[in-house]
Design a protein around this motif. Structure first.
Motif, PDB file in Angstrom:
ATOM      1  N   GLU A  45      24.921  17.497  40.528  1.00 56.25           N
ATOM      2  CA  GLU A  45      23.999  16.406  40.823  1.00 56.25           C
ATOM      3  C   GLU A  45      24.082  15.274  39.800  1.00 56.25           C
ATOM      4  O   GLU A  45      24.048  14.098  40.157  1.00 56.25           O
ATOM      5  N   ARG A  46      24.190  15.614  38.534  1.00 64.17           N
ATOM      6  CA  ARG A  46      24.261  14.565  37.505  1.00 64.17           C
ATOM      7  C   ARG A  46      25.496  13.706  37.660  1.00 64.17           C
ATOM      8  O   ARG A  46      25.451  12.483  37.483  1.00 64.17           O
ATOM      9  N   GLN A  47      26.626  14.321  37.980  1.00 68.09           N
ATOM     10  CA  GLN A  47      27.843  13.541  38.174  1.00 68.09           C
ATOM     11  C   GLN A  47      27.724  12.648  39.411  1.00 68.09           C
ATOM     12  O   GLN A  47      28.140  11.489  39.389  1.00 68.09           O
ATOM     13  N   GLN A  49      25.042  11.341  40.636  1.00 65.62           N
ATOM     14  CA  GLN A  49      24.192  10.216  40.255  1.00 65.62           C
ATOM     15  C   GLN A  49      24.931   9.239  39.345  1.00 65.62           C
ATOM     16  O   GLN A  49      24.783   8.022  39.473  1.00 65.62           O
ATOM     17  N   ALA A  50      25.731   9.747  38.420  1.00 62.77           N
ATOM     18  CA  ALA A  50      26.487   8.881  37.508  1.00 62.77           C
ATOM     19  C   ALA A  50      27.485   8.015  38.278  1.00 62.77           C
ATOM     20  O   ALA A  50      27.661   6.824  37.972  1.00 62.77           O
TER      21      ALA A  50
END
Length: 114
Positions: A45-47, A49-50
């Protein structure tokens, strides 16, 4: 900026955040939605979003209006609407389920230039 230049810049922005399996579909002959779809994936998820943030930063730098960004909070499938270019950023687990490449199988795939 022409749509083809924009989709190439968006591909580079996605690649800069290590997006995987970047695909560009030429939608000109198959849909009125956009000229190009860019589809890519992130591993978590963080990637995801990034990658979406990087596309937004690119648009801001180029004075391109982001018409809509959907799905950012869940980060399973983020859609970034740049008008003639729509960027679909999937979580790896979701991409196979929705399989946009097959859904829009009539659209020619373009070479991704990074």
């Amino acid at each position: 900026m022409e749509s083809k230049q924009l989709v190439d810049l968006v591909a580079k922005a996605c690649d800069d955040k290590r997006a995987e399996d970047i695909v560009i579909l030429d939608m000109n002959e198959v849909s009125l939605i956009a000229e190009y779809f860019l589809i890519c994936e992130g591993t978590n998820e963080r990637q995801v979003q990034a990658i979406a943030r990087e596309v937004k930063v690119l648009a801001d730098k180029q004075d391109i209006n982001v018409k809509r960004m959907e799905g950012f909070d869940q980060a399973r499938w983020i859609l970034v609407d740049l008008g003639d270019v729509v960027c679909h950023i999937f979580h790896r687990d979701e991409r196979n389920y929705y399989n946009l490449e097959k859904l829009w199988g009539d659209a020619p795939q373009l070479e991704v230039k990074l």
